[in-house]
Design a protein around this motif. Structure first.
Motif, PDB file in Angstrom:
ATOM      1  N   TYR A  15     -56.286   8.129 -41.348  1.00  0.00           N
ATOM      2  CA  TYR A  15     -57.158   9.525 -41.040  1.00  0.00           C
ATOM      3  C   TYR A  15     -57.463   9.496 -39.521  1.00  0.00           C
ATOM      4  N   VAL A  16     -58.099   8.620 -38.878  1.00  0.00           N
ATOM      5  CA  VAL A  16     -58.384   8.471 -37.814  1.00  0.00           C
ATOM      6  C   VAL A  16     -57.382   8.645 -36.868  1.00  0.00           C
ATOM      7  N   VAL A  17     -56.303   7.976 -36.907  1.00  0.00           N
ATOM      8  CA  VAL A  17     -55.096   8.038 -36.048  1.00  0.00           C
ATOM      9  C   VAL A  17     -54.430   9.369 -36.029  1.00  0.00           C
ATOM     10  N   LEU A  18     -54.433   9.810 -37.340  1.00  0.00           N
ATOM     11  CA  LEU A  18     -53.664  11.290 -37.495  1.00  0.00           C
ATOM     12  C   LEU A  18     -54.709  12.195 -36.742  1.00  0.00           C
ATOM     13  N   SER A  19     -55.924  12.151 -37.038  1.00  0.00           N
ATOM     14  CA  SER A  19     -56.927  13.021 -36.278  1.00  0.00           C
ATOM     15  C   SER A  19     -56.682  12.996 -34.930  1.00  0.00           C
ATOM     16  N   GLY A  20     -56.684  11.727 -34.481  1.00  0.00           N
ATOM     17  CA  GLY A  20     -56.588  11.492 -32.882  1.00  0.00           C
ATOM     18  C   GLY A  20     -55.541  12.437 -32.394  1.00  0.00           C
ATOM     19  N   VAL A  21     -54.357  12.224 -33.065  1.00  0.00           N
ATOM     20  CA  VAL A  21     -52.850  12.843 -32.469  1.00  0.00           C
ATOM     21  C   VAL A  21     -53.174  14.150 -32.608  1.00  0.00           C
ATOM     22  N   LEU A  22     -53.546  14.723 -33.797  1.00  0.00           N
ATOM     23  CA  LEU A  22     -53.623  16.173 -33.821  1.00  0.00           C
ATOM     24  C   LEU A  22     -54.923  16.772 -32.821  1.00  0.00           C
ATOM     25  N   HIS A  23     -55.716  15.927 -32.507  1.00  0.00           N
ATOM     26  CA  HIS A  23     -56.715  16.684 -31.370  1.00  0.00           C
ATOM     27  C   HIS A  23     -56.015  16.578 -30.052  1.00  0.00           C
ATOM     28  N   VAL A  24     -55.116  15.513 -29.739  1.00  0.00           N
ATOM     29  CA  VAL A  24     -54.306  16.013 -28.567  1.00  0.00           C
ATOM     30  C   VAL A  24     -53.653  17.154 -28.610  1.00  0.00           C
ATOM     31  N   GLY A  25     -52.838  17.422 -29.849  1.00  0.00           N
ATOM     32  CA  GLY A  25     -51.960  18.689 -29.802  1.00  0.00           C
ATOM     33  C   GLY A  25     -53.047  19.793 -29.602  1.00  0.00           C
ATOM     34  N   TYR A  26     -54.296  19.898 -30.110  1.00  0.00           N
ATOM     35  CA  TYR A  26     -55.034  20.839 -29.832  1.00  0.00           C
ATOM     36  C   TYR A  26     -55.694  20.950 -28.314  1.00  0.00           C
TER      37      TYR A  26
END
Length: 275
Positions: A61-72
């Protein structure tokens, strides 16, 4: 909610609007966002030295959230390239709880009470007020703010699950933000080059400070949620859409129309109902 917590939450809302205003006012927004993220990553790297590593179950979830934040980040940058702060910011912030609530009802079978339905109606109405120009729907100004809201909703759900598995909310937050901050310069170098990122530019100190302001605002909200009901804190925080409209007027030369203030107030009220 005590008076100090109310003022702390309002100040955090102001800080959140401030760093968005700083990003909107920048000439090179991709560079500005990358510098902000680097400042966040470096700060979190220091904090990580004093915190335990989050539980292994939360690492995905840490990794997935980090990637989603980049998309954000990318959608937020494009939002400010095509729209004003006082328009794009409220749509992005207002649409995210709308999406989370509807998604939870559709995919998780959660019941939606009357207050939440009223909140959804208010947020939708506020977004429509901002989106309609004359007799036309300004679709160009909707696409990226709504995409930004979708990313906010996605990483909110991911973080909501991940932080519960982490064993320590501070550890989860620090590692997630550190990864997020490290991914942005890697993306910048891929899209452009390392030389332009590392070159000294006027305003670099202010931009880095914007990243620290973002981190400080988030920390204030976390503290407030420990001392007061989360729903109340989250709802009060959304006064940031009003601050954004005023900051856009004061510092970015945007018009502060009655329609815009009405829309921001309606969106903030809707989020209050959902909260």
């Amino acid at each position: 909610m005590s008076t100090p917590i109310i003022f702390l939450t309002l100040f955090a809302a102001l800080l959140h609007a401030c760093w968005n205003a700083l990003l909107r006012g920048g000439a090179d927004r991709l560079w500005s966002m990358t510098i902000m993220c680097m400042a966040i990553a470096l700060s979190c790297a220091v904090f990580a030295l004093f915190l335990p590593f989050p539980a292994v179950a939360s690492v995905t979830y840490v990794v997935l959230s980090g990637v989603l934040h980049v998309g954000y980040n990318l959608c937020l940058i494009r939002s400010y390239q095509t729209g004003e702060l006082g328009q794009a910011y409220p749509i992005a912030r207002g649409s995210s709880p709308l999406m989370v609530t509807c998604g939870a009802a559709i995919f998780a079978g959660e019941n939606v009470d009357i207050d939440t339905l009223l909140g959804i109606g208010l947020i939708s109405g506020g977004i429509m007020i901002l989106a309609i120009r004359g007799r036309r729907l300004a679709a160009r100004g909707l696409t990226y703010p709504l995409a930004t809201g979708a990313f906010i909703a996605a990483y909110s759900v991911v973080d909501g699950i991940g932080v519960r598995l982490s064993g320590n909310s501070y550890s989860y937050t620090v590692w997630m933000r550190m990864l997020w901050g490290a991914l942005m310069p890697a993306l910048y170098i891929t899209l452009r080059d390392a030389k332009s990122l590392l070159r000294w530019r006027p305003g670099i100190v202010m931009t880095a400070a914007g990243g620290l302001v973002s981190l400080l605002a988030y920390g204030m909200i976390i503290y407030a949620m420990m001392a007061a009901p989360m729903g109340a804190v989250s709802a009060l925080r959304e006064t940031s859409v009003l601050f954004a409209a005023v900051l856009g007027y004061l510092f970015l030369g945007e018009k502060l129309t009655l329609r815009k203030m009405l829309a921001c107030t309606v969106i903030a009220s809707g989020k209050l109902m959902i909260g």
